[in-house]
Design a protein around this motif. Structure first.
Motif, PDB file in Angstrom:
ATOM      1  N   ASN A 131       0.824  -1.202   0.000  1.00 11.38           N
ATOM      2  CA  ASN A 131       0.000   0.000   0.000  1.00 11.38           C
ATOM      3  C   ASN A 131       0.858   1.251   0.000  1.00 11.38           C
ATOM      4  N   SER A 132       2.027   1.136  -0.597  1.00 10.05           N
ATOM      5  CA  SER A 132       2.941   2.268  -0.619  1.00 10.05           C
ATOM      6  C   SER A 132       2.416   3.442  -1.438  1.00 10.05           C
ATOM      7  N   PHE A 133       1.456   3.156  -2.329  1.00  6.90           N
ATOM      8  CA  PHE A 133       0.919   4.234  -3.155  1.00  6.90           C
ATOM      9  C   PHE A 133      -0.081   5.113  -2.425  1.00  6.90           C
ATOM     10  N   ILE A 134      -0.540   4.689  -1.278  1.00 16.45           N
ATOM     11  CA  ILE A 134      -1.403   5.569  -0.490  1.00 16.45           C
ATOM     12  C   ILE A 134      -0.789   5.717   0.895  1.00 16.45           C
ATOM     13  N   THR A 135      -1.066   6.832   1.536  1.00 18.45           N
ATOM     14  CA  THR A 135      -0.497   7.033   2.863  1.00 18.45           C
ATOM     15  C   THR A 135      -1.261   6.216   3.892  1.00 18.45           C
ATOM     16  N   LYS A 136      -0.607   6.030   5.031  1.00 25.71           N
ATOM     17  CA  LYS A 136      -1.204   5.317   6.146  1.00 25.71           C
ATOM     18  C   LYS A 136      -2.534   5.978   6.547  1.00 25.71           C
ATOM     19  N   PHE A 137      -2.559   7.295   6.502  1.00 23.49           N
ATOM     20  CA  PHE A 137      -3.762   8.046   6.857  1.00 23.49           C
ATOM     21  C   PHE A 137      -4.898   7.740   5.878  1.00 23.49           C
ATOM     22  N   GLU A 138      -4.585   7.740   4.595  1.00 26.99           N
ATOM     23  CA  GLU A 138      -5.593   7.451   3.570  1.00 26.99           C
ATOM     24  C   GLU A 138      -6.102   6.016   3.678  1.00 26.99           C
ATOM     25  N   TYR A 139      -5.162   5.119   3.965  1.00 33.49           N
ATOM     26  CA  TYR A 139      -5.540   3.711   4.118  1.00 33.49           C
ATOM     27  C   TYR A 139      -6.474   3.552   5.320  1.00 33.49           C
ATOM     28  N   GLY A 140      -6.146   4.228   6.417  1.00 33.68           N
ATOM     29  CA  GLY A 140      -6.990   4.200   7.618  1.00 33.68           C
ATOM     30  C   GLY A 140      -8.369   4.776   7.326  1.00 33.68           C
ATOM     31  N   ARG A 189     -14.884  -3.810   5.327  1.00 30.32           N
ATOM     32  CA  ARG A 189     -15.488  -5.118   5.040  1.00 30.32           C
ATOM     33  C   ARG A 189     -16.619  -5.360   6.028  1.00 30.32           C
ATOM     34  N   GLY A 190     -17.561  -4.477   6.027  1.00 23.97           N
ATOM     35  CA  GLY A 190     -18.668  -4.538   6.963  1.00 23.97           C
ATOM     36  C   GLY A 190     -19.235  -3.139   7.038  1.00 23.97           C
ATOM     37  N   SER A 210      -7.202   3.559  24.405  1.00 28.30           N
ATOM     38  CA  SER A 210      -5.830   3.092  24.194  1.00 28.30           C
ATOM     39  C   SER A 210      -5.831   2.073  23.066  1.00 28.30           C
ATOM     40  N   PHE A 211      -4.660   1.838  22.473  1.00 24.02           N
ATOM     41  CA  PHE A 211      -4.585   0.882  21.373  1.00 24.02           C
ATOM     42  C   PHE A 211      -5.020  -0.501  21.830  1.00 24.02           C
ATOM     43  N   LYS A 212      -4.679  -0.839  23.071  1.00 25.45           N
ATOM     44  CA  LYS A 212      -5.055  -2.149  23.598  1.00 25.45           C
ATOM     45  C   LYS A 212      -6.578  -2.294  23.686  1.00 25.45           C
ATOM     46  N   ASP A 213      -7.249  -1.293  24.238  1.00 20.26           N
ATOM     47  CA  ASP A 213      -8.708  -1.350  24.340  1.00 20.26           C
ATOM     48  C   ASP A 213      -9.360  -1.368  22.967  1.00 20.26           C
ATOM     49  N   PHE A 214      -8.736  -0.640  22.048  1.00 23.20           N
ATOM     50  CA  PHE A 214      -9.231  -0.557  20.681  1.00 23.20           C
ATOM     51  C   PHE A 214      -9.221  -1.951  20.032  1.00 23.20           C
ATOM     52  N   VAL A 215      -8.077  -2.613  20.148  1.00 23.36           N
ATOM     53  CA  VAL A 215      -7.935  -3.959  19.583  1.00 23.36           C
ATOM     54  C   VAL A 215      -8.871  -4.946  20.285  1.00 23.36           C
ATOM     55  N   THR A 266     -19.348  -7.312  14.521  1.00 21.09           N
ATOM     56  CA  THR A 266     -18.044  -7.955  14.687  1.00 21.09           C
ATOM     57  C   THR A 266     -17.268  -7.765  13.390  1.00 21.09           C
ATOM     58  N   TYR A 267     -16.004  -7.426  13.501  1.00 23.35           N
ATOM     59  CA  TYR A 267     -15.167  -7.251  12.308  1.00 23.35           C
ATOM     60  C   TYR A 267     -14.052  -8.277  12.321  1.00 23.35           C
ATOM     61  N   PHE A 268     -13.513  -8.531  11.151  1.00 23.54           N
ATOM     62  CA  PHE A 268     -12.392  -9.466  11.049  1.00 23.54           C
ATOM     63  C   PHE A 268     -11.227  -8.733  10.420  1.00 23.54           C
ATOM     64  N   LEU A 269     -10.572  -7.908  11.209  1.00 24.77           N
ATOM     65  CA  LEU A 269      -9.493  -7.076  10.694  1.00 24.77           C
ATOM     66  C   LEU A 269      -8.139  -7.613  11.133  1.00 24.77           C
ATOM     67  N   THR A 270      -7.141  -7.439  10.283  1.00 25.11           N
ATOM     68  CA  THR A 270      -5.790  -7.871  10.633  1.00 25.11           C
ATOM     69  C   THR A 270      -5.171  -6.816  11.556  1.00 25.11           C
ATOM     70  N   THR A 271      -4.064  -7.190  12.204  1.00 24.67           N
ATOM     71  CA  THR A 271      -3.375  -6.256  13.096  1.00 24.67           C
ATOM     72  C   THR A 271      -2.943  -5.002  12.328  1.00 24.67           C
ATOM     73  N   GLU A 272      -2.438  -5.220  11.104  1.00 23.21           N
ATOM     74  CA  GLU A 272      -2.039  -4.081  10.265  1.00 23.21           C
ATOM     75  C   GLU A 272      -3.213  -3.134  10.025  1.00 23.21           C
ATOM     76  N   GLU A 273      -4.358  -3.714   9.724  1.00 23.60           N
ATOM     77  CA  GLU A 273      -5.554  -2.902   9.458  1.00 23.60           C
ATOM     78  C   GLU A 273      -5.991  -2.144  10.712  1.00 23.60           C
ATOM     79  N   MET A 274      -5.918  -2.811  11.859  1.00 24.78           N
ATOM     80  CA  MET A 274      -6.310  -2.145  13.099  1.00 24.78           C
ATOM     81  C   MET A 274      -5.356  -1.000  13.426  1.00 24.78           C
TER      82      MET A 274
END
Ligand code: HEC
Length: 103
Positions: free
Chosen positions: A3-12, A20-21, A64-69, A84-92
């Protein structure tokens, strides 16, 4: 995923709107304040009067990131409202980064 063509912010941002939901944005808005997502009336068992009830999606920009995850990995049975979502750690991580940085 490359995903180098988009920034982390845009991806988020993309994940926030289309994770996916049901998009987080539909309930949490900009994430920085509680949003009333539904109002309904219910009869109070004791007084037999109709009382107004609300379903609120809380602000999520200060968790916090922990509570978020923990929340995103929790099972549907724990919440009657949030899906319920099925997101990867990278996506979270991207989502969390986005929520922390929305203006
Ligand atoms: C259908 C509405 C709805 C959608 C869509 C939704 N949420 Fe929620 N969310 C809620 C509600 C309501 C709560 C309050 C607790 C509960 O009922 O689960 C909540 C709680 C949370 C919390 C916990 C906040 C705290 O204070 O502990 C986080 C984090 C969160 N949501 C993030 C997200 C993210 C990220 C998405 C998208 C991937 C999302 N939510 C999509 C309704 C929603």
């Amino acid at each position: 995923m490359d995903n180098s063509f988009i920034t982390k912010f845009e991806y988020g941002a993309m994940l926030y709107e289309n994770p996916r939901g049901v998009g987080c944005i539909k309930c949490h808005g900009k994430g920085n304040k509680a949003v009333v997502i539904a109002r309904y009336k219910e009869k109070d068992k004791k007084t037999k009067k109709l009382v107004e009830k609300k379903i609120i999606a809380p602000a999520i920009s200060n968790v916090s990131f922990k509570d978020f995850v923990d929340k995103l990995k929790s099972d549907k049975t724990e919440s009657k409202v949030m899906p319920t979502y099925f997101l990867t750690t990278e996506e979270m991580k991207s989502l969390y980064y986005y929520i922390k940085n929305i203006k």
